[in-house]
Design a protein around this motif. Sequence first.
Motif, PDB file in Angstrom:
ATOM      1  N   ILE A   6      52.414  14.780 -18.329  1.00 40.86           N
ATOM      2  CA  ILE A   6      50.952  14.715 -18.146  1.00 40.86           C
ATOM      3  C   ILE A   6      50.594  13.393 -17.484  1.00 40.86           C
ATOM      4  O   ILE A   6      50.997  12.329 -17.963  1.00 40.86           O
ATOM      5  N   ALA A   7      49.847  13.455 -16.386  1.00 37.94           N
ATOM      6  CA  ALA A   7      49.398  12.235 -15.700  1.00 37.94           C
ATOM      7  C   ALA A   7      48.035  11.809 -16.231  1.00 37.94           C
ATOM      8  O   ALA A   7      47.093  12.607 -16.285  1.00 37.94           O
ATOM      9  N   LEU A   8      47.962  10.541 -16.626  1.00 34.57           N
ATOM     10  CA  LEU A   8      46.701   9.973 -17.108  1.00 34.57           C
ATOM     11  C   LEU A   8      46.448   8.669 -16.359  1.00 34.57           C
ATOM     12  O   LEU A   8      47.388   8.032 -15.882  1.00 34.57           O
ATOM     13  N   ALA A   9      45.189   8.279 -16.289  1.00 35.81           N
ATOM     14  CA  ALA A   9      44.847   6.995 -15.669  1.00 35.81           C
ATOM     15  C   ALA A   9      44.204   6.098 -16.707  1.00 35.81           C
ATOM     16  O   ALA A   9      43.505   6.572 -17.606  1.00 35.81           O
ATOM     17  N   LYS A  10      44.465   4.799 -16.576  1.00 33.73           N
ATOM     18  CA  LYS A  10      43.771   3.842 -17.428  1.00 33.73           C
ATOM     19  C   LYS A  10      42.299   3.852 -17.058  1.00 33.73           C
ATOM     20  O   LYS A  10      41.941   4.280 -15.969  1.00 33.73           O
ATOM     21  N   GLY A  11      41.472   3.349 -17.954  1.00 35.04           N
ATOM     22  CA  GLY A  11      40.047   3.262 -17.621  1.00 35.04           C
ATOM     23  C   GLY A  11      39.193   4.018 -18.610  1.00 35.04           C
ATOM     24  O   GLY A  11      39.680   4.495 -19.623  1.00 35.04           O
ATOM     25  N   ARG A  12      37.927   4.123 -18.244  1.00 29.12           N
ATOM     26  CA  ARG A  12      36.924   4.666 -19.154  1.00 29.12           C
ATOM     27  C   ARG A  12      37.223   6.039 -19.727  1.00 29.12           C
ATOM     28  O   ARG A  12      37.051   6.275 -20.920  1.00 29.12           O
ATOM     29  N   THR A  13      37.647   6.963 -18.859  1.00 26.81           N
ATOM     30  CA  THR A  13      37.838   8.347 -19.302  1.00 26.81           C
ATOM     31  C   THR A  13      38.961   8.447 -20.332  1.00 26.81           C
ATOM     32  O   THR A  13      38.947   9.316 -21.198  1.00 26.81           O
ATOM     33  N   GLU A  30      52.657   5.145 -27.282  1.00 29.86           N
ATOM     34  CA  GLU A  30      52.050   3.814 -27.183  1.00 29.86           C
ATOM     35  C   GLU A  30      50.700   3.980 -26.497  1.00 29.86           C
ATOM     36  O   GLU A  30      50.530   4.915 -25.707  1.00 29.86           O
ATOM     37  N   HIS A  31      49.777   3.062 -26.763  1.00 32.14           N
ATOM     38  CA  HIS A  31      48.463   3.193 -26.129  1.00 32.14           C
ATOM     39  C   HIS A  31      48.592   2.832 -24.639  1.00 32.14           C
ATOM     40  O   HIS A  31      48.994   1.712 -24.303  1.00 32.14           O
ATOM     41  N   PRO A  32      48.240   3.782 -23.751  1.00 35.87           N
ATOM     42  CA  PRO A  32      48.427   3.530 -22.308  1.00 35.87           C
ATOM     43  C   PRO A  32      47.629   2.338 -21.792  1.00 35.87           C
ATOM     44  O   PRO A  32      48.022   1.708 -20.813  1.00 35.87           O
ATOM     45  N   GLU A  33      46.524   2.022 -22.450  1.00 32.50           N
ATOM     46  CA  GLU A  33      45.681   0.925 -21.960  1.00 32.50           C
ATOM     47  C   GLU A  33      46.367  -0.426 -22.150  1.00 32.50           C
ATOM     48  O   GLU A  33      46.234  -1.316 -21.321  1.00 32.50           O
ATOM     49  N   THR A  34      47.111  -0.557 -23.238  1.00 36.63           N
ATOM     50  CA  THR A  34      47.711  -1.859 -23.537  1.00 36.63           C
ATOM     51  C   THR A  34      49.201  -1.909 -23.190  1.00 36.63           C
ATOM     52  O   THR A  34      49.738  -2.981 -22.948  1.00 36.63           O
ATOM     53  N   SER A  35      49.843  -0.758 -23.139  1.00 36.19           N
ATOM     54  CA  SER A  35      51.274  -0.749 -22.826  1.00 36.19           C
ATOM     55  C   SER A  35      51.488  -1.058 -21.348  1.00 36.19           C
ATOM     56  O   SER A  35      50.662  -0.719 -20.508  1.00 36.19           O
ATOM     57  N   ARG A  36      52.591  -1.729 -21.029  1.00 37.36           N
ATOM     58  CA  ARG A  36      52.918  -1.970 -19.623  1.00 37.36           C
ATOM     59  C   ARG A  36      53.827  -0.871 -19.087  1.00 37.36           C
ATOM     60  O   ARG A  36      54.192  -0.877 -17.925  1.00 37.36           O
ATOM     61  N   LYS A  37      54.213   0.052 -19.971  1.00 39.60           N
ATOM     62  CA  LYS A  37      55.107   1.124 -19.539  1.00 39.60           C
ATOM     63  C   LYS A  37      54.361   2.133 -18.681  1.00 39.60           C
ATOM     64  O   LYS A  37      53.205   2.452 -18.961  1.00 39.60           O
ATOM     65  N   PHE A  49      54.010  11.216 -20.932  1.00 39.91           N
ATOM     66  CA  PHE A  49      52.863  10.839 -20.104  1.00 39.91           C
ATOM     67  C   PHE A  49      53.320   9.916 -18.986  1.00 39.91           C
ATOM     68  O   PHE A  49      54.220   9.101 -19.194  1.00 39.91           O
ATOM     69  N   VAL A  50      52.702  10.040 -17.824  1.00 39.86           N
ATOM     70  CA  VAL A  50      52.875   9.013 -16.795  1.00 39.86           C
ATOM     71  C   VAL A  50      51.504   8.387 -16.559  1.00 39.86           C
ATOM     72  O   VAL A  50      50.478   9.082 -16.561  1.00 39.86           O
ATOM     73  N   ILE A  51      51.498   7.078 -16.403  1.00 38.37           N
ATOM     74  CA  ILE A  51      50.238   6.334 -16.281  1.00 38.37           C
ATOM     75  C   ILE A  51      50.101   5.872 -14.837  1.00 38.37           C
ATOM     76  O   ILE A  51      50.910   5.069 -14.353  1.00 38.37           O
ATOM     77  N   VAL A  52      49.086   6.390 -14.145  1.00 36.96           N
ATOM     78  CA  VAL A  52      48.921   6.109 -12.718  1.00 36.96           C
ATOM     79  C   VAL A  52      47.483   5.686 -12.425  1.00 36.96           C
ATOM     80  O   VAL A  52      46.602   5.789 -13.291  1.00 36.96           O
ATOM     81  N   ARG A  53      47.228   5.225 -11.227  1.00 37.14           N
ATOM     82  CA  ARG A  53      45.847   4.904 -10.825  1.00 37.14           C
ATOM     83  C   ARG A  53      45.045   6.202 -10.789  1.00 37.14           C
ATOM     84  O   ARG A  53      45.579   7.250 -10.406  1.00 37.14           O
ATOM     85  N   SER A  54      43.767   6.121 -11.122  1.00 37.06           N
ATOM     86  CA  SER A  54      42.969   7.356 -11.223  1.00 37.06           C
ATOM     87  C   SER A  54      42.980   8.155  -9.920  1.00 37.06           C
ATOM     88  O   SER A  54      43.085   9.384  -9.932  1.00 37.06           O
ATOM     89  N   ALA A  55      42.927   7.451  -8.776  1.00 29.84           N
ATOM     90  CA  ALA A  55      42.895   8.167  -7.490  1.00 29.84           C
ATOM     91  C   ALA A  55      44.234   8.840  -7.190  1.00 29.84           C
ATOM     92  O   ALA A  55      44.321   9.688  -6.296  1.00 29.84           O
ATOM     93  N   LEU A  68      50.673  18.397 -15.256  1.00 25.37           N
ATOM     94  CA  LEU A  68      49.230  18.462 -15.409  1.00 25.37           C
ATOM     95  C   LEU A  68      48.653  17.055 -15.509  1.00 25.37           C
ATOM     96  O   LEU A  68      49.417  16.079 -15.617  1.00 25.37           O
ATOM     97  N   GLY A  69      47.344  16.955 -15.446  1.00 25.82           N
ATOM     98  CA  GLY A  69      46.734  15.638 -15.476  1.00 25.82           C
ATOM     99  C   GLY A  69      45.259  15.731 -15.804  1.00 25.82           C
ATOM    100  O   GLY A  69      44.682  16.818 -15.830  1.00 25.82           O
ATOM    101  N   VAL A  70      44.692  14.565 -16.066  1.00 26.66           N
ATOM    102  CA  VAL A  70      43.256  14.475 -16.313  1.00 26.66           C
ATOM    103  C   VAL A  70      42.669  13.674 -15.157  1.00 26.66           C
ATOM    104  O   VAL A  70      43.071  12.536 -14.912  1.00 26.66           O
ATOM    105  N   SER A  71      41.722  14.291 -14.453  1.00 24.31           N
ATOM    106  CA  SER A  71      41.189  13.644 -13.255  1.00 24.31           C
ATOM    107  C   SER A  71      39.685  13.842 -13.151  1.00 24.31           C
ATOM    108  O   SER A  71      39.174  14.936 -13.419  1.00 24.31           O
ATOM    109  N   GLY A  72      38.977  12.801 -12.747  1.00 21.68           N
ATOM    110  CA  GLY A  72      37.530  12.901 -12.556  1.00 21.68           C
ATOM    111  C   GLY A  72      37.219  13.809 -11.368  1.00 21.68           C
ATOM    112  O   GLY A  72      37.960  13.830 -10.385  1.00 21.68           O
ATOM    113  N   LYS A  73      36.113  14.549 -11.484  1.00 19.18           N
ATOM    114  CA  LYS A  73      35.701  15.412 -10.372  1.00 19.18           C
ATOM    115  C   LYS A  73      35.437  14.573  -9.120  1.00 19.18           C
ATOM    116  O   LYS A  73      35.651  15.034  -7.996  1.00 19.18           O
TER     117      LYS A  73
END
Length: 216
Positions: A6-13, A30-37, A49-55, A68-73
């Motif tokens: 699952i692809a997730l991005a750091k940030g508000r969402t 691990e929490h993706p916001e604080t982990s460097r992984k 999970f893979v942690i990538v830039r939202s774009a 799969l992933g979570v992405s802003g419209k």
Amino acid sequence: MQSLTIALAKGRTLEEALPLLARAGVAPAEHPETSRKLIIGSSRPDLRFVIVRSADVPTYVQYGAADLGVSGKDVLLEHGGEGLYQPLDLGIGRCTMVVAARRDFDYAGAVRRGARLRIATKYVATAREHFAGKGMHVDLIRLYGSMELAPLVGLADAIVDLVSSGNTLKANDLVAVEEIRPISARLIVNPASLKLKRESMQPLLEAIAMAVRAHG
Ligand code: PRP
């Protein structure tokens, strides 16, 4: 066992996405916001999970590097949605895409006069479509962030950006002059993964859909 990424991005969402995924039975180790992984395991051995830039979320899913992933419209509109299945509006990360300008700028007057406006935005595709739909000729200036600064220093007459609480506009003496569309985060799925990994994918999609419904 079919493994899922699952692809997730750091940030508000992310702050809203994690509780939603937890209700669907998946949580990052691990929490993706604080982990460097960049690759983080989960509560399930078959899921990571893979942690990538939202774009970049749509790109990882489009090419099958994530299933799969979570992405802003907002991001999906810029990406174009090519090669992506968008089965679910997650109802999180809600905000509005707007045109905003300095409080003292007569946007309506400029539109009436048919003035050629300079618009700064990172949502170039969406902005182009919006203004073309209004029959307006605009010069688009691509920025990567802090769009609110552009009208304040004379880089642009107006911006196309997201508004959530409205605090950023207010703090910079800008006002929304036009609403373009509501925005929320979507679940995006690689169509080939959906076919090939249906056994793992289907129950996960159902669990996420149920978590969204429970969330209201
Ligand atoms: C977004 C958007 C605005 C701000 C609006 O940026 O680009 O700058 O949020 O939120 P508000 O109405 O609640 O003040 P974000 O903080 O997501 O970072 P970004 O610039 O990296 O997109």
